[in-house]
Design a protein around this motif. Structure first.
Motif, PDB file in Angstrom:
ATOM      1  N   PRO A 147      61.685  51.496  72.267  1.00  0.00           N
ATOM      2  CA  PRO A 147      61.535  51.025  73.655  1.00  0.00           C
ATOM      3  C   PRO A 147      61.181  52.188  74.572  1.00  0.00           C
ATOM      4  O   PRO A 147      61.470  53.348  74.258  1.00  0.00           O
ATOM      5  N   LYS A 148      60.575  51.885  75.709  1.00  0.00           N
ATOM      6  CA  LYS A 148      60.224  52.941  76.659  1.00  0.00           C
ATOM      7  C   LYS A 148      61.466  53.560  77.284  1.00  0.00           C
ATOM      8  O   LYS A 148      61.499  54.747  77.577  1.00  0.00           O
ATOM      9  N   ASN A 149      62.478  52.728  77.503  1.00  0.00           N
ATOM     10  CA  ASN A 149      63.740  53.216  78.042  1.00  0.00           C
ATOM     11  C   ASN A 149      64.847  52.820  77.078  1.00  0.00           C
ATOM     12  O   ASN A 149      65.350  51.685  77.105  1.00  0.00           O
ATOM     13  N   ALA A 150      65.228  53.730  76.206  1.00  0.00           N
ATOM     14  CA  ALA A 150      66.157  53.433  75.116  1.00  0.00           C
ATOM     15  C   ALA A 150      67.518  52.989  75.630  1.00  0.00           C
ATOM     16  O   ALA A 150      68.126  52.053  75.085  1.00  0.00           O
ATOM     17  N   GLU A 151      68.016  53.635  76.685  1.00  0.00           N
ATOM     18  CA  GLU A 151      69.349  53.308  77.177  1.00  0.00           C
ATOM     19  C   GLU A 151      69.396  51.912  77.806  1.00  0.00           C
ATOM     20  O   GLU A 151      70.328  51.137  77.563  1.00  0.00           O
ATOM     21  N   LYS A 152      68.398  51.583  78.624  1.00  0.00           N
ATOM     22  CA  LYS A 152      68.362  50.262  79.239  1.00  0.00           C
ATOM     23  C   LYS A 152      68.168  49.162  78.193  1.00  0.00           C
ATOM     24  O   LYS A 152      68.758  48.076  78.290  1.00  0.00           O
ATOM     25  N   PHE A 153      67.358  49.457  77.206  1.00  0.00           N
ATOM     26  CA  PHE A 153      67.124  48.489  76.132  1.00  0.00           C
ATOM     27  C   PHE A 153      68.417  48.237  75.366  1.00  0.00           C
ATOM     28  O   PHE A 153      68.786  47.089  75.072  1.00  0.00           O
ATOM     29  N   LYS A 154      69.124  49.315  75.059  1.00  0.00           N
ATOM     30  CA  LYS A 154      70.383  49.206  74.327  1.00  0.00           C
ATOM     31  C   LYS A 154      71.407  48.419  75.123  1.00  0.00           C
ATOM     32  O   LYS A 154      72.132  47.570  74.582  1.00  0.00           O
ATOM     33  N   GLU A 155      71.475  48.671  76.430  1.00  0.00           N
ATOM     34  CA  GLU A 155      72.419  47.981  77.299  1.00  0.00           C
ATOM     35  C   GLU A 155      72.103  46.484  77.385  1.00  0.00           C
ATOM     36  O   GLU A 155      72.995  45.634  77.286  1.00  0.00           O
ATOM     37  N   ALA A 156      70.828  46.163  77.552  1.00  0.00           N
ATOM     38  CA  ALA A 156      70.415  44.761  77.633  1.00  0.00           C
ATOM     39  C   ALA A 156      70.671  44.035  76.316  1.00  0.00           C
ATOM     40  O   ALA A 156      71.120  42.877  76.301  1.00  0.00           O
TER      41      ALA A 156
END
Length: 321
Positions: free
Chosen positions: A215-224
């Protein structure tokens, strides 16, 4: 997943493979992509088993990532059963492998002139399409065993059995599950007959050497993704009913409500529904040494399928639907 792979099975001199950018279909995946290509490129009045029809195989836009529940595969074409645009979808590992190989879709076009049967092999090194008449009239399970012997056990397969090969209008397309068994089917609309009309018996996918799609934003993807999984697990249907009894958990519920399609929808209740309910299936599966809950692809947290054995404890199929 920025490439559409087109295989023209009716090209002069034999099948022709081309790759093109996703272009006008950018942002689409799965059913949206298969139906868009069929709507835009297939003549409405063509014969479903003729050269002008196209079979489109597409993973969803999140497939190949760590996103939960993102492993479905869509198959689209003009249906030989309905005459309209059809989308059938399947679980299994094929979609994730296809996505990690970088393809937004495979489009089978044209129709070979002869009666040869073809095998398509796709890996990180490219695409090979070749005649393999040794595959003629092999059922899916025998076919996959042959592919394992030839290509190893790290593959995924998209295949047709004898019904698809004979271009029967209700034929399905099988995808292999995590155990490399062709138990998952794109089952509606006769898509297997269209694949048979293209002369393609099996598509072998091998993503060895390919990485997960980041994902482009790993942390936001993981959180979602975490919130999504928590929501599924906390819901009564996706967190309790489906994982315990499979998709067939609805049998008793619909039957009690008078909405169970019986005798070609002439009645809303079936007096023996309890014998084929999800609860009965789960009990039978467990008693025979199978599993009442099983995921058809990696990343599935609902696991609403099961493993169905015969009376002697030998594997027969995934859970009947």
């Amino acid at each position: 997943m920025d490439t559409i792979l087109r295989i023209n099975m009716g090209a002069e001199g034999g099948p022709k493979v081309t790759k093109e950018p996703i272009g006008q279909y950018a942002g689409l995946g799965g059913r949206a992509l298969t139906s868009a290509i069929v709507a835009g490129e297939v003549p409405p009045l063509c014969h479903p088993l003729g050269a002008e029809n196209k079979l489109v195989i597409a993973p969803g836009i999140l497939i190949g990532t760590t996103g939960a529940m993102s492993g479905r595969l869509s198959v689209g074409c003009k249906s030989p059963l309905t005459g309209g645009i059809k989308e059938a979808n399947s679980g299994g590992q094929a979609s994730q492998v296809l996505a990690r190989l970088g393809y937004a879709a495979i489009v089978l076009e044209g129709k070979p002139a002869g009666d040869d049967l073809y095998k398509v092999v796709i890996n990180k090194d490219g695409v090979r399409v070749g005649v393999d008449n040794s595959l003629k009239m092999l059922p899916n399970y025998d076919l996959v065993e042959k592919m394992k012997a030839e290509h190893g056990d790290k593959i995924a397969c998209i295949s047709i059995g004898t019904a698809g090969e004979m271009k029967m209008c209700a034929a399905t397309i099988a995808c292999t599950d995590m155990e490399l068994r062709p138990t998952r089917h794109a089952g509606r609309g006769g898509v297997g007959g269209v694949m048979g009309s293209k002369g393609v018996k099996v598509i072998v996918l091998d993503d060895t050497g390919m990485k997960m799609r980041p994902p482009k934003n790993a942390e936001k993807f993981k959180e979602a993704n975490k919130k999504f999984v928590e929501g599924l697990k906390s819901h009564a249907v996706t967190g309790q009913a489906l994982p315990a009894y499979g998709t067939n958990v609805l049998t008793n519920i619909l039957n009690e409500a008078g909405g169970y399609p019986t005798y070609n929808f002439k009645q809303g209740r079936f007096d023996r529904a309890h014998l084929i309910s999800g609860e009965t299936q789960a009990e039978t599966e467990t008693a025979r040494g199978g599993l009442a809950t099983h995921g058809c692809h990696r990343g599935c947290v609902i696991r609403c399928s099961g493993t169905y054995n015969d009376k002697d404890g030998h594997f027969l199929s995934k859970q009947p639907e």
